[in-house]
Structure formats: structure tokens, C-alpha cells
Design an enzyme around this catalytic site. Structure first.
Site, PDB file in Angstrom:
ATOM      1  CB  THR A   1      30.744  42.631  39.496  1.00 12.82           C
ATOM      2  OG1 THR A   1      30.333  42.834  40.843  1.00 12.82           O
ATOM      3  CG2 THR A   1      32.061  43.360  39.292  1.00 12.82           C
TER       4      THR A   1
ATOM      5  NE  ARG B   1      34.911  45.004  36.627  1.00 13.57           N
ATOM      6  CZ  ARG B   1      34.546  45.719  37.702  1.00 13.57           C
ATOM      7  NH1 ARG B   1      33.798  46.783  37.579  1.00 13.57           N
ATOM      8  NH2 ARG B   1      34.961  45.362  38.909  1.00 13.57           N
TER       9      ARG B   1
ATOM     10  CE  LYS C   1      37.388  37.315  45.539  1.00 16.05           C
ATOM     11  NZ  LYS C   1      37.277  38.349  44.510  1.00 16.05           N
TER      12      LYS C   1
ATOM     13  CD  GLU D   1      39.774  40.472  47.508  1.00 20.51           C
ATOM     14  OE1 GLU D   1      39.156  39.469  47.105  1.00 20.51           O
ATOM     15  OE2 GLU D   1      39.891  41.513  46.851  1.00 20.51           O
TER      16      GLU D   1
ATOM     17  CE  LYS E   1      42.162  39.718  44.923  1.00 18.81           C
ATOM     18  NZ  LYS E   1      41.616  39.039  43.756  1.00 18.81           N
TER      19      LYS E   1
ATOM     20  CB  SER F   1      44.218  45.996  40.336  1.00 16.78           C
ATOM     21  OG  SER F   1      42.977  45.598  39.821  1.00 16.78           O
TER      22      SER F   1
ATOM     23  CB  SER G   1      44.988  38.031  43.088  1.00 20.74           C
ATOM     24  OG  SER G   1      43.709  37.455  42.877  1.00 20.74           O
TER      25      SER G   1
ATOM     26  NE  ARG H   1      38.189  46.909  39.751  1.00 18.56           N
ATOM     27  CZ  ARG H   1      37.929  47.630  40.829  1.00 18.56           C
ATOM     28  NH1 ARG H   1      37.338  48.804  40.694  1.00 18.56           N
ATOM     29  NH2 ARG H   1      38.237  47.206  42.029  1.00 18.56           N
TER      30      ARG H   1
END
Ligand code: 13P
Length: 340
Positions: A29, A33, A136, A178, A220, A262, A290, A293
């Protein structure tokens, strides 16, 4: 005693003005980015980038916790201070992503199940020694017009989240739970609300069955929002109302905090939505962020991998932290985006 500790760590992460920085991108990931700014994803570049984030002055006013990736939890600043130690010394709680990613759910085409339960108890013991106080686990639920997600797909993911959360609490680690209903797709806000409702209902049923202490965890979730490809995008107020309606119905009041992901919203949209949610009627939980991005995309764009841009990147980061800190208390205004 152990219960009190879970509760106080959870409360500290979502203290007034504060939320969470999700800086736990796995290596594939973070590669994606970095690709957007033409930076090669070497171990040193990843370390340097995270160091820029974690050493930004004054972020402790707005950031109560940082989620790290396994590699990052083992890394240090240039002068040899472990990142977890640096964050703790600034009053920021270090956390760790412990799931091993979403994989295809067997015999359920187009649905995913998050892996990583095998050996998790042992990994948590090590993470705790390395300084992690919370964890998480992300489950991924995709919406498709053809009856996806299925009830079984939702239940399987809710079960995984609950097993993870129970293992965390057994060791005194606060679980961030989450369940992410993806924004990808052309579904409207009503469909997102329907699916998010089913998911939250299943998640809390499983958490309860697994004896997870609601007071010692954070949720989350996604916001209730139309899919990115949906022609009808809703107003900020409508997103806030639908999100709160859904959360009020399905999230127990005992949860100390809700920290939104987000999910692909622009940085300003994510802040604006959080603000509107906090302005809409009182609610029993702390409602914060939390963001991955939405906190980092503008920082990456300012940094571009250049040392000469570090000051500008840190300024951008502090601004996003501050604006989300305001939104978390319903004190943000979109006009603030233009001001320095
Ligand atoms: P985004 O805010 O970029 O959705 O990331 C949050 C996160 O931690 C996803 O697991």
C-alpha cells in the site's frame, strides 16, 4: 484493573481535540502511495517518511494515537530512538496493525475475509513488548448490485473481528475494530446505510458473544456515504444525518469512541463530514478520526521525497491535524482550508 487500563487507554486516544493517525500502510500500500509522487519504496524511504510525520512539532495536540505497520514499529528515528518510544514521550499512544490483509473468501466470489488470526496471540505479546498499547484489524465489505455482501460474508468478517478483539483484550491491548464498507462502486447512500447497518449489527452481536468489553475498545467505521461512482452525491449534512442515524441505532453507548476511516474521500470532505457529524445533536461516544489518506495525501504531495520539502510537508501535516482536531469538536469551517 486490566479493564480500567483498557478504558483509560481508549479514552486517551480520543481525548478532546484528538484523533488517530493511521500510518499503518502495508508495504504494497505505501508503494502505491509513493508511486503517486515518484518515490521508490525502500525501507529507508519508508522510515524517513514516517519520521517526518512523527517528528512534526505540536501534532500531539491533535493526535492521540498512531497506528504503525510491523516494520515501522521496529524502526527508529535517525538518532536511534524507536518510533514507539518517540510517540509515547510526546503523549501519543503507539498502536499496531495486526491483520494480514483481506483475501478472497472461499466459495464466495467477490467477497473477502481478513486473515491473520493464526499465531496472533504470540504476535500480540511481542507487539506489546515493543510498546504497542492498541491494535487495529480491518475487515473489508464490498457493495455490489448482485446481493453482495451476503449475510454469511458479513458474519464471517464480524466473527474474525471479534476473535481478534478478544485476543487483544486478553493481553490488555485496546482493539480498534474496523469493519469498512467500501466507498467504491455506484451504490447510493441508502444502500450504504442498509449495508453498514447490517454490518454493525453483526459486529456487535459477535463482540458481545466473544465477551469483548465495549468500554475497552474503539470502533473504526466508514461514514454512510454514496459510492464514488454514484451519480447522486449527497450534501455534507445528509451524510452526517445518515451516519449518525446508523451509528445511534447499532453502536452501544458504552463504546468510548468512534474513529472514522476516510476511505477515499478528499482531505477536506473527510474533515467537513466529521465536523457536521459532531455538530449534529449530542451523542454518547467521542466521535473522531482515524484517517490515513485524508491526513497524508496532502503531506505526500508536499514532500515529494525531497529533503528540501520537509518543512513544507510538516506544515501541511500539522494543518490537517489541526483542522481535524477542530472538526472533531464541531468547530471547523471549510473557509479555514484556504487560510495558512
Ligand atoms: P483511510 O483513512 O485512508 O481510509 O485509511 C484508514 C485505515 O486505517 C484503513 O485501514
Amino acid at each position: 484493573m486490566a479493564k480500567d487500563n483498557l478504558w483509560s487507554v481508549a479514552k486517551a486516544i480520543v481525548a478532546k481535540q484528538k484523533g488517530v493517525l493511521a500510518a499503518d500502510e502495508s508495504n504494497p500500500t505505501i508503494q502505491k502511495r509513493f508511486d503517486t509522487i515518484n518515490v521508490t519504496s525502500t525501507e529507508e524511504n519508508r522510515r524517513r517518511y514516517r519520521e517526518i510525520l512523527f517528528t512534526t512539532k505540536d501534532i500531539e495536540r491533535y493526535i492521540g494515537g498512531v497506528i504503525l505497520f510491523d516494520e515501522t514499529l521496529r524502526q527508529t528515528t535517525q538518532d536511534g530512538t524507536p518510533f514507539a518510544e518517540l510517540l509515547s514521550s510526546r503523549g501519543i499512544v503507539p498502536g499496531i496493525k495486526v491483520d494480514k490483509g483481506a483475501k478472497a473468501l472461499a466459495l464466495h466470489p467477490e467477497e473477502k475475509i481478513t486473515e491473520g488470526l493464526d499465531g496472533l496471540r504470540e504476535r500480540l505479546v511481542e507487539y506489546k513488548q515493543l510498546g504497542a498499547k492498541f491494535a487495529k484489524w480491518r475487515a473489508v465489505i464490498e457493495i455490489d448490485d448482485r446481493d453482495i455482501p451476503t449475510t454469511f460474508g458479513i458474519r464471517a468478517n464480524a466473527h474474525g473481528l471479534a476473535r481478534y478483539a478478544a485476543l487483544c483484550q486478553e493481553l490488555g491491548i485496546v482493539p480498534i475494530v474496523e469493519p469498512e464498507v467500501l466507498m467504491d462502486g455506484a451504490h447510493d447512500i441508502e444502500r450504504c446505510e442498509e449495508v453498514t447497518s447490517r454490518v454493525l449489527e453483526a459486529v456487535f452481536t459477535e463482540l458481545d458473544a466473544h465477551r469483548v468489553l465495549f468500554e475497552g475498545m474503539l470502533l473504526k467505521p466508514n461514514m454512510v456515504i454514496a459510492g464514488m461512482k454514484c451519480a447522486r452525491q449527497e450534501s455534507v449534512q445528509r451524510v452526517a444525518e445518515a451516519t449518525l442515524r446508523c451509528l445511534t441505532r447499532y453502536v452501544p453507548a458504552a463504546i468510548p469512541g468512534i474513529v472514522f476511516l476516510s476511505g477515499g474521500q478528499s482531505a477536506a470532505d473527510a474533515t467537513d463530514h466529521l465536523n457536521a457529524i459532531n455538530r449534529t445533536s449530542p451523542h454518547p461516544w467521542q466521535v473522531s478520526f482515524s484517517y490515513g489518506r485524508a491526513l497524508q495525501a496532502p503531506v505526500l504531495a508536499a514532500w515529494k521525497g525531497q529533503e528540501s520539502n520537509v518543512a513544507a510537508a510538516q506544515k501541511t501535516f500539522l494543518k490537517r491535524c489541526r483542522l481535524n482536531g477542530l472538526a472533531r469538536d464541531g468547530k471547523y469551517d471549510r473557509a479555514m482550508e484556504a487560510a495558512e
